[in-house]
Design a protein around this motif. Sequence first.
Motif, PDB file in Angstrom:
ATOM      1  N   VAL A  13       0.858  -1.185   0.000  1.00 31.73           N
ATOM      2  CA  VAL A  13       0.000   0.000   0.000  1.00 31.73           C
ATOM      3  C   VAL A  13       0.894   1.235   0.000  1.00 31.73           C
ATOM      4  O   VAL A  13       1.518   1.579   0.999  1.00 31.73           O
ATOM      5  CB  VAL A  13      -0.930   0.037   1.234  1.00 31.73           C
ATOM      6  N   ASP A  14       0.983   1.883  -1.174  1.00 26.31           N
ATOM      7  CA  ASP A  14       1.817   3.076  -1.330  1.00 26.31           C
ATOM      8  C   ASP A  14       1.280   3.846  -2.525  1.00 26.31           C
ATOM      9  O   ASP A  14       0.883   3.244  -3.511  1.00 26.31           O
ATOM     10  CB  ASP A  14       3.276   2.668  -1.568  1.00 26.31           C
ATOM     11  N   ASP A  15       1.266   5.182  -2.440  1.00 22.31           N
ATOM     12  CA  ASP A  15       0.721   5.950  -3.560  1.00 22.31           C
ATOM     13  C   ASP A  15       1.752   6.189  -4.656  1.00 22.31           C
ATOM     14  O   ASP A  15       1.434   6.769  -5.680  1.00 22.31           O
ATOM     15  CB  ASP A  15       0.106   7.272  -3.080  1.00 22.31           C
ATOM     16  N   ALA A  16       2.986   5.733  -4.472  1.00 19.15           N
ATOM     17  CA  ALA A  16       4.029   5.946  -5.473  1.00 19.15           C
ATOM     18  C   ALA A  16       4.352   4.637  -6.195  1.00 19.15           C
ATOM     19  O   ALA A  16       4.894   3.710  -5.598  1.00 19.15           O
ATOM     20  CB  ALA A  16       5.284   6.502  -4.812  1.00 19.15           C
ATOM     21  N   LEU A  17       4.029   4.583  -7.473  1.00 13.47           N
ATOM     22  CA  LEU A  17       4.267   3.375  -8.266  1.00 13.47           C
ATOM     23  C   LEU A  17       5.742   2.946  -8.259  1.00 13.47           C
ATOM     24  O   LEU A  17       6.030   1.763  -8.083  1.00 13.47           O
ATOM     25  CB  LEU A  17       3.760   3.583  -9.696  1.00 13.47           C
ATOM     26  N   PRO A  18       6.710   3.875  -8.416  1.00 12.76           N
ATOM     27  CA  PRO A  18       8.117   3.429  -8.400  1.00 12.76           C
ATOM     28  C   PRO A  18       8.511   2.740  -7.101  1.00 12.76           C
ATOM     29  O   PRO A  18       9.277   1.772  -7.110  1.00 12.76           O
ATOM     30  CB  PRO A  18       8.916   4.726  -8.589  1.00 12.76           C
ATOM     31  N   ILE A  19       7.977   3.215  -5.982  1.00  9.74           N
ATOM     32  CA  ILE A  19       8.269   2.577  -4.687  1.00  9.74           C
ATOM     33  C   ILE A  19       7.645   1.189  -4.657  1.00  9.74           C
ATOM     34  O   ILE A  19       8.274   0.221  -4.245  1.00  9.74           O
ATOM     35  CB  ILE A  19       7.723   3.427  -3.510  1.00  9.74           C
ATOM     36  N   ARG A  20       6.386   1.082  -5.113  1.00 14.09           N
ATOM     37  CA  ARG A  20       5.735  -0.235  -5.128  1.00 14.09           C
ATOM     38  C   ARG A  20       6.531  -1.215  -5.981  1.00 14.09           C
ATOM     39  O   ARG A  20       6.735  -2.361  -5.593  1.00 14.09           O
ATOM     40  CB  ARG A  20       4.287  -0.135  -5.642  1.00 14.09           C
ATOM     41  N   GLN A  21       6.991  -0.757  -7.142  1.00 17.08           N
ATOM     42  CA  GLN A  21       7.756  -1.641  -8.031  1.00 17.08           C
ATOM     43  C   GLN A  21       9.065  -2.073  -7.378  1.00 17.08           C
ATOM     44  O   GLN A  21       9.440  -3.247  -7.435  1.00 17.08           O
ATOM     45  CB  GLN A  21       8.034  -0.933  -9.363  1.00 17.08           C
ATOM     46  N   ARG A  22       9.739  -1.126  -6.740  1.00 13.90           N
ATOM     47  CA  ARG A  22      11.027  -1.439  -6.113  1.00 13.90           C
ATOM     48  C   ARG A  22      10.859  -2.428  -4.961  1.00 13.90           C
ATOM     49  O   ARG A  22      11.593  -3.407  -4.836  1.00 13.90           O
ATOM     50  CB  ARG A  22      11.678  -0.139  -5.619  1.00 13.90           C
ATOM     51  N   VAL A  23       9.882  -2.160  -4.108  1.00  8.13           N
ATOM     52  CA  VAL A  23       9.634  -3.036  -2.958  1.00  8.13           C
ATOM     53  C   VAL A  23       9.171  -4.415  -3.421  1.00  8.13           C
ATOM     54  O   VAL A  23       9.636  -5.440  -2.913  1.00  8.13           O
ATOM     55  CB  VAL A  23       8.604  -2.390  -2.003  1.00  8.13           C
ATOM     56  N   ALA A  24       8.277  -4.446  -4.407  1.00 12.67           N
ATOM     57  CA  ALA A  24       7.777  -5.725  -4.913  1.00 12.67           C
ATOM     58  C   ALA A  24       8.930  -6.567  -5.459  1.00 12.67           C
ATOM     59  O   ALA A  24       9.028  -7.762  -5.167  1.00 12.67           O
ATOM     60  CB  ALA A  24       6.724  -5.498  -5.992  1.00 12.67           C
ATOM     61  N   SER A  25       9.819  -5.953  -6.227  1.00  8.44           N
ATOM     62  CA  SER A  25      10.907  -6.752  -6.799  1.00  8.44           C
ATOM     63  C   SER A  25      11.885  -7.191  -5.716  1.00  8.44           C
ATOM     64  O   SER A  25      12.415  -8.301  -5.770  1.00  8.44           O
ATOM     65  CB  SER A  25      11.611  -5.998  -7.937  1.00  8.44           C
TER      66      SER A  25
END
Length: 131
Positions: A13-25
């Motif tokens: 749960v984050d409003d920043a797509l780049p952060i979500r992508q980084r954390v997910a990977s």
Amino acid sequence: MPHNSLSPTFFLVDDALPIRQRVASMLTACGMGLVGEAETPEAAIDGILQAQPDVVLLDIQLRGGTGLEVLRAVHRAAPGIAFVVFSNSAGPAYRKRYLAAGAAAFLDKSNELDRLAQTVSSVTQGNHHVH
């Protein structure tokens, strides 16, 4: 949805797509399974309750609200889901408020992102409070 205890699942749960992508990977590289993402409190609450992840990675500032709304609503409905808060707003007041509301851990995005996988791993192995 049955969970494999060897492979913890997480919801981002984050409003920043780049952060979500980084954390997910980062976390999928450690063998964890991503079961959902959201950037608003409403979508997060619905998605988390539907997916029933082992752990939720939660930012404080969301689109249209705050992570605290998500934490409180989900904690009431599904107290077994662990929350790891990670935010740039990591002052003592925020930290205290989120931990008091039931978060298992609170990390500062700016300098503790490298601890995220280890922290998530700790809280999913039953150690539900990591400060």
